[in-house]
Design a protein around this motif. Sequence first.
Motif, PDB file in Angstrom:
ATOM      1  N   GLY A  21       0.818  -1.218   0.000  1.00 58.12           N
ATOM      2  CA  GLY A  21       0.000   0.000   0.000  1.00 58.12           C
ATOM      3  C   GLY A  21       0.848   1.262   0.000  1.00 58.12           C
ATOM      4  O   GLY A  21       0.530   2.236  -0.683  1.00 58.12           O
ATOM      5  N   ILE A  22       1.914   1.224   0.764  1.00 56.59           N
ATOM      6  CA  ILE A  22       2.821   2.387   0.814  1.00 56.59           C
ATOM      7  C   ILE A  22       3.447   2.621  -0.561  1.00 56.59           C
ATOM      8  O   ILE A  22       3.517   3.759  -1.027  1.00 56.59           O
ATOM      9  CB  ILE A  22       3.906   2.190   1.899  1.00 56.59           C
ATOM     10  N   PHE A  23       3.882   1.561  -1.232  1.00 56.57           N
ATOM     11  CA  PHE A  23       4.461   1.713  -2.569  1.00 56.57           C
ATOM     12  C   PHE A  23       3.427   2.239  -3.561  1.00 56.57           C
ATOM     13  O   PHE A  23       3.714   3.116  -4.374  1.00 56.57           O
ATOM     14  CB  PHE A  23       5.062   0.394  -3.075  1.00 56.57           C
ATOM     15  N   TYR A  24       2.210   1.746  -3.474  1.00 63.04           N
ATOM     16  CA  TYR A  24       1.146   2.233  -4.362  1.00 63.04           C
ATOM     17  C   TYR A  24       0.857   3.706  -4.084  1.00 63.04           C
ATOM     18  O   TYR A  24       0.741   4.520  -4.987  1.00 63.04           O
ATOM     19  CB  TYR A  24      -0.123   1.389  -4.166  1.00 63.04           C
ATOM     20  N   SER A  28       1.244   6.985  -6.645  1.00 68.05           N
ATOM     21  CA  SER A  28       0.160   7.913  -6.992  1.00 68.05           C
ATOM     22  C   SER A  28       0.492   9.320  -6.520  1.00 68.05           C
ATOM     23  O   SER A  28       0.127  10.295  -7.168  1.00 68.05           O
ATOM     24  CB  SER A  28      -1.171   7.442  -6.409  1.00 68.05           C
ATOM     25  N   LEU A  29       1.188   9.435  -5.404  1.00 63.76           N
ATOM     26  CA  LEU A  29       1.616  10.753  -4.919  1.00 63.76           C
ATOM     27  C   LEU A  29       2.577  11.392  -5.918  1.00 63.76           C
ATOM     28  O   LEU A  29       2.464  12.583  -6.226  1.00 63.76           O
ATOM     29  CB  LEU A  29       2.276  10.625  -3.545  1.00 63.76           C
ATOM     30  N   ARG A  30       3.484  10.612  -6.476  1.00 63.71           N
ATOM     31  CA  ARG A  30       4.431  11.110  -7.468  1.00 63.71           C
ATOM     32  C   ARG A  30       3.684  11.611  -8.707  1.00 63.71           C
ATOM     33  O   ARG A  30       3.987  12.655  -9.259  1.00 63.71           O
ATOM     34  CB  ARG A  30       5.418  10.005  -7.838  1.00 63.71           C
ATOM     35  N   THR A  35       1.425  16.175 -11.916  1.00 65.31           N
ATOM     36  CA  THR A  35       0.242  16.874 -12.427  1.00 65.31           C
ATOM     37  C   THR A  35       0.161  18.275 -11.847  1.00 65.31           C
ATOM     38  O   THR A  35      -0.139  19.238 -12.550  1.00 65.31           O
ATOM     39  CB  THR A  35      -1.040  16.079 -12.081  1.00 65.31           C
ATOM     40  N   LEU A  36       0.448  18.397 -10.559  1.00 65.35           N
ATOM     41  CA  LEU A  36       0.431  19.704  -9.899  1.00 65.35           C
ATOM     42  C   LEU A  36       1.490  20.632 -10.494  1.00 65.35           C
ATOM     43  O   LEU A  36       1.214  21.810 -10.759  1.00 65.35           O
ATOM     44  CB  LEU A  36       0.650  19.538  -8.396  1.00 65.35           C
TER      45      LEU A  36
END
Length: 157
Positions: A21-24, A28-30, A35-36
């Motif tokens: 979950g942390i890797f996923y 997605s955070l990256r 995008t930001l």
Amino acid sequence: MGTFIENNPTIVVAIIVAIAGIFYWAGSLRADVNTLKKSIEEIRTDIKEILSNLSPNPTTGRSSPLELTDLGKDISKEIQAFQWAKETAPALVNEVADKHPYEIQEFCLGYVRGKVLPESMEEKVKTSAYKRGLDKEQVLRVLAVELRDCLLNEDKS
């Protein structure tokens, strides 16, 4: 006595799931950060364009249609903008044939901003901008006005 893994398989599975979950989440955070960054860059570009439209341009007046100021006329002579426009206009006549004069003006502004100018003209534009403490955009507006005027005159002939 068994090992910790043998005695606590549920905890081991929970740890593996948490790590996955942390890797996923990190992935997605990256993607969200990228995008930001892209959105911020677009906003910066939009703000620059808005500010350039709000602030008076020393080379063209704020009236419509755009006219060259005295500084713009001096730059036009210096970089031979009229000659460039006169040579460039015939190739563009068909692209503006059915356009309103305002649309021709907008076309010319977009053309000089997006066009790869001949190296000699690009050098003249940069030199003139540097010498006068102007943005390159302000000198390009001189080219756009001269090109617009040539296209409007081509349309009449």
